[in-house]
Design a protein around this motif. Structure first.
Motif, PDB file in Angstrom:
ATOM      1  N   ASP A   1       0.862  -1.176   0.000  1.00  0.00           N
ATOM      2  CA  ASP A   1       0.000   0.000   0.000  1.00  0.00           C
ATOM      3  C   ASP A   1       0.906   1.236   0.000  1.00  0.00           C
ATOM      4  O   ASP A   1       2.112   1.147   0.203  1.00  0.00           O
ATOM      5  N   ASP A   2       0.344   2.408  -0.253  1.00  0.00           N
ATOM      6  CA  ASP A   2       1.137   3.630  -0.387  1.00  0.00           C
ATOM      7  C   ASP A   2       1.944   3.943   0.867  1.00  0.00           C
ATOM      8  O   ASP A   2       3.101   4.349   0.777  1.00  0.00           O
ATOM      9  N   GLU A   3       1.348   3.757   2.030  1.00  0.00           N
ATOM     10  CA  GLU A   3       2.056   4.040   3.281  1.00  0.00           C
ATOM     11  C   GLU A   3       3.271   3.126   3.446  1.00  0.00           C
ATOM     12  O   GLU A   3       4.345   3.573   3.829  1.00  0.00           O
ATOM     13  N   SER A   4       3.111   1.857   3.102  1.00  0.00           N
ATOM     14  CA  SER A   4       4.231   0.905   3.201  1.00  0.00           C
ATOM     15  C   SER A   4       5.335   1.254   2.215  1.00  0.00           C
ATOM     16  O   SER A   4       6.519   1.117   2.518  1.00  0.00           O
TER      17      SER A   4
END
Length: 92
Positions: free
Chosen positions: A11-14
């Motif tokens: 995901d974007d945060e990761s």
């Protein structure tokens, strides 16, 4: 060095976290190499910077196009500040 490919869905945060961690690891590695190679001087030639980073001159030039500060002394002489190099790596 053998090349390999890893495919993962993040995901974007990761992705942001992974990128930040890689930057820290590369910057730490540069600092360790500077110490191991006994580079007590503040400025490196392009050739020394390439050796330190393990990249070719065209790759270093691409880094410069992307904002790596290079201090041009004359048409044929330029230097890279070790501190600025480390900071640039951290920010990219």
């Amino acid at each position: 060095m053998a090349a390999f490919e890893i495919k993962a869905s993040l995901d974007d945060e990761s992705k942001v976290e992974l990128k930040a961690e890689i930057k820290v690891l590369v910057a730490e590695s540069v600092n360790e190499l500077v110490n191991e190679l006994g580079l007590s001087k503040r400025f490196l030639t392009r050739k020394e910077a390439c050796k330190l980073l393990g990249v070719s001159l065209p790759t270093l030039n691409e880094f410069a196009v992307n904002g790596l500060p290079i201090h041009q002394i004359s048409e044929r002489v330029s230097y890279i500040d070790v501190v600025e190099l480390s900071e640039w790596i951290k920010s990219h």
